[in-house]
Write an enzyme that holds these catalytic residues in place. Structure first.
Site, PDB file in Angstrom:
ATOM      1  N   LYS A  97       0.860  -1.346  -0.063  1.00 21.18           N
ATOM      2  CA  LYS A  97       0.063   0.174   0.051  1.00 21.18           C
ATOM      3  C   LYS A  97       0.832   1.252  -0.210  1.00 21.18           C
ATOM      4  CE  LYS A  97      -3.724   2.652   0.280  1.00 21.18           C
ATOM      5  NZ  LYS A  97      -4.414   2.635  -1.005  1.00 21.18           N
ATOM      6  N   CYS A 100      22.413   7.575 -22.383  1.00 25.89           N
ATOM      7  CA  CYS A 100      21.246   8.617 -22.576  1.00 25.89           C
ATOM      8  C   CYS A 100      20.921   9.078 -21.259  1.00 25.89           C
ATOM      9  CB  CYS A 100      20.112   7.862 -23.335  1.00 25.89           C
ATOM     10  SG  CYS A 100      20.487   7.466 -24.888  1.00 25.89           S
ATOM     11  N   LYS A 119      22.876  11.338 -18.879  1.00 23.25           N
ATOM     12  CA  LYS A 119      23.335  12.589 -19.904  1.00 23.25           C
ATOM     13  C   LYS A 119      22.053  13.525 -19.784  1.00 23.25           C
ATOM     14  CE  LYS A 119      23.252  12.017 -24.363  1.00 23.25           C
ATOM     15  NZ  LYS A 119      22.478  12.795 -24.884  1.00 23.25           N
TER      16      LYS A 119
HETATM   17  N1  LIG Z   1      -9.705   7.560   2.751  1.00 16.58           N
HETATM   18  C1  LIG Z   1      -9.198   6.804   1.869  1.00 16.58           C
HETATM   19  O1  LIG Z   1      -9.227   7.052   0.409  1.00 16.58           O
HETATM   20  C2  LIG Z   1      -8.367   5.583   2.021  1.00 16.58           C
HETATM   21  C3  LIG Z   1      -8.068   4.604   1.135  1.00 16.58           C
HETATM   22  C4  LIG Z   1      -7.435   3.499   1.428  1.00 16.58           C
HETATM   23  C5  LIG Z   1      -6.954   3.273   2.659  1.00 16.58           C
HETATM   24  N2  LIG Z   1      -7.184   4.287   3.671  1.00 16.58           N
HETATM   25  C6  LIG Z   1      -6.718   4.233   4.863  1.00 16.58           C
HETATM   26  O2  LIG Z   1      -7.718   3.456   5.626  1.00 16.58           O
HETATM   27  C7  LIG Z   1      -7.836   4.049   7.107  1.00 16.58           C
HETATM   28  C8  LIG Z   1      -9.082   4.743   7.262  1.00 16.58           C
HETATM   29  O3  LIG Z   1      -9.263   5.858   6.606  1.00 16.58           O
HETATM   30  P1  LIG Z   1     -10.504   6.603   6.588  1.00 16.58           P
HETATM   31  O4  LIG Z   1     -10.207   7.814   5.571  1.00 16.58           O
HETATM   32  O5  LIG Z   1     -11.830   5.774   6.286  1.00 16.58           O
HETATM   33  O6  LIG Z   1     -10.373   7.304   7.976  1.00 16.58           O
HETATM   34  P2  LIG Z   1     -11.642   8.130   8.837  1.00 16.58           P
HETATM   35  O7  LIG Z   1     -10.825   9.207   9.561  1.00 16.58           O
HETATM   36  O8  LIG Z   1     -12.592   8.775   7.578  1.00 16.58           O
HETATM   37  O9  LIG Z   1     -12.436   7.037   9.577  1.00 16.58           O
HETATM   38  C9  LIG Z   1     -11.793   6.344  10.651  1.00 16.58           C
HETATM   39  C10 LIG Z   1     -12.855   6.067  11.665  1.00 16.58           C
HETATM   40  O10 LIG Z   1     -12.688   5.364  12.587  1.00 16.58           O
HETATM   41  C11 LIG Z   1     -13.298   5.496  13.774  1.00 16.58           C
HETATM   42  N3  LIG Z   1     -12.413   4.989  14.928  1.00 16.58           N
HETATM   43  C12 LIG Z   1     -11.652   5.385  15.727  1.00 16.58           C
HETATM   44  N4  LIG Z   1     -11.306   4.619  16.633  1.00 16.58           N
HETATM   45  C13 LIG Z   1     -12.364   3.561  16.508  1.00 16.58           C
HETATM   46  C14 LIG Z   1     -12.202   2.556  17.466  1.00 16.58           C
HETATM   47  N5  LIG Z   1     -11.670   2.336  18.582  1.00 16.58           N
HETATM   48  N6  LIG Z   1     -13.551   1.705  17.228  1.00 16.58           N
HETATM   49  C15 LIG Z   1     -14.293   2.016  16.392  1.00 16.58           C
HETATM   50  N7  LIG Z   1     -14.036   3.110  15.461  1.00 16.58           N
HETATM   51  C16 LIG Z   1     -12.913   4.070  15.712  1.00 16.58           C
HETATM   52  C17 LIG Z   1     -13.458   7.151  13.744  1.00 16.58           C
HETATM   53  O11 LIG Z   1     -14.460   7.729  14.608  1.00 16.58           O
HETATM   54  C18 LIG Z   1     -13.731   7.504  12.491  1.00 16.58           C
HETATM   55  O12 LIG Z   1     -15.185   7.390  12.195  1.00 16.58           O
HETATM   56  C19 LIG Z   1      -6.328   4.835   7.255  1.00 16.58           C
HETATM   57  O13 LIG Z   1      -5.520   3.913   7.531  1.00 16.58           O
HETATM   58  C20 LIG Z   1      -6.142   5.132   5.674  1.00 16.58           C
HETATM   59  O14 LIG Z   1      -4.957   5.584   5.698  1.00 16.58           O
HETATM   60  C21 LIG Z   1      -8.050   5.362   3.209  1.00 16.58           C
END
Ligand SMILES: NC(=O)c1ccc[n+]([C@@H]2O[C@H](COP(=O)([O-])OP(=O)(O)OC[C@H]3O[C@@H](n4cnc5c(N)ncnc54)[C@H](O)[C@@H]3O)[C@@H](O)[C@H]2O)c1
Length: 440
Positions: free
Chosen positions: A213, A271, A274
């Protein structure tokens, strides 16, 4: 299958709704009551095209539930998908506190929950986490936390590739389905959970899935920055960068393709170095900074230095360098990193014998001849006529040639240390003691 989804943000809500739309019994869990209330009433807590309709239908069908109670979500659940945030700390590290908290919540709830029919529970991390998180944080917490219970836990990293704005469509058309686990039961559970996606599951080590990732996101950032650096320079010299780049992407043989994406030795030849220098010069005289492009030269130098350092760290002073030109099937020695490597090793007192199936010093002409005379004037004395001769008495072999005669000689002679610069020697040679793949 009963599935608990922890974290109802962008990733969790989309995942929960899409899984529920395919008939899984999905229980979304969040600490945020407002998000839970949204889903319960059939609304989406995050704006994503098509998501509200999916949630509304799944809630009405009874396949999607939302709760703040881990215990309700985990009763008889086979799998937990963890989609909580992994933000940056002020120092740039990944804050894993939400991941740790979720795993602790899962353990506490599983200890009192009704176990799944199989007695197994898979915890699958979908958040982006650094390599080692599954093996060093998630799995140990599950195993120690559930010791003495009837539940057998397992863990996996299953990276999410969706993009905000098109996330529902991306979920159903995922470019890859990768399951990072060393537990066959978890691999089977995740494969069957996502079985409705027309994408075969690739089961790999957790660290591979965790790293993938980051590789994807680093590459995407690199692509954007590359296009923008080209634009910064081309704008200053009056060229339409969008026209250049739209032609650029039409080359799907070398540009938009797997070419040049295999870790290996440094680039070189007549290439690339350079022309990068030329672009950087053009940028300088036009007051344009191109830090990423100038970084390619710094990275290339580090690749050569890394090989030298690793060779110096080996026991022995006799080196067989198998392959001298900048790539296979050419005798072009101009700016070959192998020539640079030979010069540095000789300078450090190593005895270097060289074999290259194509290079014949008697036939080198023009700038190619001048290049080698400047770096290795006594090349003909270092060159062996066949690979076995170069390998005779060698403690260390450094190989970039993919020639069959080279492979055969390596299998026969088996030097104590073997550096496969381009990772192409194959299993027979890789099985030799002391094998070390540069770029791995
Ligand atoms: N947003 C994207 O496009 C995307 C794409 C691929 C991967 N990711 C990865 O996925 C993960 C989540 O991203 P996101 O954008 O959905 O995050 P986000 O901040 O939108 O959502 C995270 C959620 O987790 C909840 N949370 C926190 N602690 C918790 C707990 N103990 N129990 C239950 N819920 C809890 C929060 O209240 C929040 O609603 C991250 O690691 C991100 O890097 C994100």
């Amino acid at each position: 299958m009963k599935v608990a989804v922890f974290g109802l943000g962008y990733v969790g809500t989309v995942t929960a709704a899409c899984l529920a739309s395919h008939g899984h019994d999905v229980w979304g869990v969040d600490v945020d009551r407002a998000k839970v209330a949204d889903i319960r009433s059939g609304r989406t807590p995050v704006a994503e095209p098509g998501l509200e309709e999916l949630i509304g239908k799944a809630v009405a069908d009874g396949t999607l539930h939302a709760t703040t109670s881990c215990a309700d979500a985990l009763d008889e659940a086979e799998v937990s998908l963890v989609c909580v945030g992994t933000p940056s700390t002020t120092g740039g590290a990944t804050d894993l506190s939400y991941i740790r908290r979720s795993v602790d919540d899962i353990v506490a709830a599983l200890r009192v929950a009704v176990p799944s029919a199989s007695g197994h529970h898979s915890v699958v991390i979908r958040s982006t986490v650094p390599p080692g998180t599954i093996d060093q944080a998630v799995l140990p917490a599950l195993v120690s936390g559930l010791a003495g219970t009837p539940i057998t836990p397992g863990a996996a990293m299953c990276p999410e590739f969706l993009r905000e704005g098109t996330s529902v469509a991306d979920f159903f058309n995922a470019p890859l389905m990768v399951v990072g686990t060393s537990d066959p039961v978890v691999a089977e559970t995740v494969t069957s959970l996502f079985g409705f996606l027309d994408q075969p599951a690739r089961v790999v080590e957790p660290r591979t899935a965790e790293s993938l990732k980051y590789a994807c996101n680093a590459f995407h950032a690199t692509k954007v920055s590359f296009a923008n650096e080209m634009a910064r320079l081309l704008r200053r010299v009056g060229v339409d960068s969008r026209e250049v780049m739209s032609l650029f992407v039409e080359d799907q043989v070398l540009n938009i393709s797997p070419a040049y994406l295999r870790p290996g030795f440094a680039f070189g030849g007549s290439c690339l170095p350079k022309d990068i220098r030329s672009l950087l010069h053009l940028a300088r005289v036009n007051s344009a900074d191109l830090p990423m492009l100038s970084g390619t030269l710094a990275t290339n130098e580090l690749v050569i230095r890394d090989v030298v350092d690793r060779v110096v760290a080996c026991a022995g002073r006799n080196v067989a360098l198998l392959g001298l030109s900048f790539k296979n099937n050419t005798d072009d020695l101009r700016e070959s990193p192998n020539v640079e490597l030979a010069e540095r090793l000789i300078g450090k007192g190593f005895h270097v014998r060289i074999y290259d199936p194509v290079v014949n010093p008697a036939k080198l002409i023009g700038s190619n001849r001048r290049a080698i005379e400047a770096k290795l004037p006594h090349l003909s004395r270092l060159l062996a006529h066949e690979p076995g001769q170069a390998l005779h008495g060698a403690d260390i072999a450094i190989v970039s040639s993919g020639d069959q005669a080279v492979r055969d000689a390596l299998v026969r002679s088996g030097p104590a240390h073997l550096f496969d610069l381009n990772g192409r020697l194959g299993q027979q040679v890789e099985a030799l003691a002391g094998y070390e793949g540069i770029g791995w």
